[in-house]
Design an enzyme around this catalytic site. Structure first.
Site, PDB file in Angstrom:
ATOM      1  N   HIS A 154       0.838  -1.190   0.000  1.00  8.67           N
ATOM      2  CA  HIS A 154       0.000   0.000   0.000  1.00  8.67           C
ATOM      3  C   HIS A 154       0.884   1.256   0.000  1.00  8.67           C
ATOM      4  O   HIS A 154       1.404   1.650   1.049  1.00  8.67           O
ATOM      5  CB  HIS A 154      -0.903   0.032   1.236  1.00  8.67           C
ATOM      6  CG  HIS A 154      -1.966  -1.022   1.257  1.00  8.67           C
ATOM      7  ND1 HIS A 154      -3.045  -1.002   0.402  1.00  8.67           N
ATOM      8  CD2 HIS A 154      -2.112  -2.130   2.033  1.00  8.67           C
ATOM      9  CE1 HIS A 154      -3.826  -2.045   0.655  1.00  8.67           C
ATOM     10  NE2 HIS A 154      -3.280  -2.744   1.635  1.00  8.67           N
ATOM     11  N   HIS A 169      -0.853  -6.582  -5.283  1.00 10.62           N
ATOM     12  CA  HIS A 169      -1.013  -7.835  -4.544  1.00 10.62           C
ATOM     13  C   HIS A 169      -0.469  -8.966  -5.399  1.00 10.62           C
ATOM     14  O   HIS A 169      -0.621  -8.974  -6.630  1.00 10.62           O
ATOM     15  CB  HIS A 169      -2.495  -8.099  -4.243  1.00 10.62           C
ATOM     16  CG  HIS A 169      -2.797  -9.525  -3.885  1.00 10.62           C
ATOM     17  ND1 HIS A 169      -3.371 -10.414  -4.784  1.00 10.62           N
ATOM     18  CD2 HIS A 169      -2.588 -10.234  -2.741  1.00 10.62           C
ATOM     19  CE1 HIS A 169      -3.509 -11.587  -4.212  1.00 10.62           C
ATOM     20  NE2 HIS A 169      -3.046 -11.514  -2.976  1.00 10.62           N
TER      21      HIS A 169
END
Length: 304
Positions: free
Chosen positions: A97, A107
């Site tokens: 993030h 991801h």
């Protein structure tokens, strides 16, 4: 431990090391801290978390190897014939993030399962993939991400990329919102039909492809200026990320149901997030373009 488990474990530990090293270099500020943990039912792992970096607000890169005498419900839902078998599950899972709203969240996950019963051959399979969740997307970046995904798949068959891209679009989908979580990438599971060596080779290529896909985007966008309004939009959109991970994500459910380490499982959640009641962006704005254009599945390799 079987030769397959040995090969997979060595590969995963090396992958975790390389990804952490590359992300630390891209950040230029913070370093990952490591927690080793054990699971009461068998196995454990090493969790690495970076916080408060120059680029990455929070990131986690986790290795786990857990085993037990019965697969949890999340692993047998699609394959009820495996219920009651012993299992071993290994994987590296990561979520990054960034603080800058112009740098996407990313991801990736690569995992391996074996399920066994006395007197029968083990049932094994590979799974994994990588996907991108931008807030202020740039077409160049999204095309690059999908080009890397395509190039990873191409040596393994002409339809592999299209099949696993579609699977990704369908899997990372908030059904209660009727929208994709991000712009997709690759997702596959239950892969064993090519034989172990070919499946293993493809699985390794997917894991290695993550850095090739993500780092050029980070380098292009990490120096861009951002406003507080853009930051607020990023926090709002992070809420959709949280919704998916807590409601639908199979990895989260498997980890919790198998008695994994909660802190490691939930490291995928962002450190700051905002929920706003029934908020909608103004038509024609970059914020509206995210959902109106970028979060609609399309053939990104034909764009431009």
């Amino acid at each position: 431990m079987s030769d397959a488990i040995d090969q997979v474990k060595t590969t995963l530990l090396d992958l975790q090391d390389r990804i952490c090293g590359a992300l630390e270099s891209a950040d230029g500020g913070a370093r990952f801290r490591e927690d080793e943990w054990t699971r009461d039912g068998g196995g454990g792992g090493r969790t690495r978390v970076l916080e408060g970096g120059a680029v990455f607000e929070q990131g986690g890169v986790n290795f786990s190897h857990v085993y037990g005498d019965q697969l949890p419900p999340s692993a047998t839902k699609a394959r009820p014939e495996l219920a009651g078998r012993d299992f071993q599950a290994l994987g590296v899972s990561l979520v990054i993030h960034p603080e800058n709203p112009h740098v996407p969240t990313s991801h990736a996950n690569v995992r391996y399962f074996e399920a066994s019963r006395e007197g029968e051959d083990p049932v094994w399979w590979f799974g994994g993939g990588f996907d991108l969740t931008p807030y202020y997307p740039v077409t160049e970046d999204v095309v690059h991400w999908h080009q890397v995904a395509h190039d990873v798949c191409w040596p393994y068959g002409e339809t592999v990329h299209d099949d696993y891209k579609q699977w990704c679009d369908e899997y990372f989908f908030n059904r209660h919102r009727n929208e994709c979580r991000g712009v997709g990438g690759l997702f596959f599971d239950d892969l064993n039909e090519w034989g172990f060596e070919r499946c293993f080779s493809f699985w390794k290529a997917v894991g290695n492809g993550y850095l090739d896909a993500y780092l050029p985007i980070v380098e292009r966008r990490k120096g861009e200026k951002w406003t507080e309004a853009q930051r607020e939009f990023q926090l709002y959109r992070r809420g959709r990320y949280v919704e998916f991970n807590l409601v639908y994500d199979r990895g989260t459910l498997f980890g919790l149901q198998s008695g994994g380490r909660t802190e490691s499982i939930l490291m995928s959640l962002p450190p700051r997030v905002a929920f706003r009641y029934d908020w909608r962006p103004e038509p024609g704005t970059p914020e509206a373009e995210l959902t109106d254009y970028f979060l609609v599945p399309r053939n990104w390799l034909a764009v431009g």
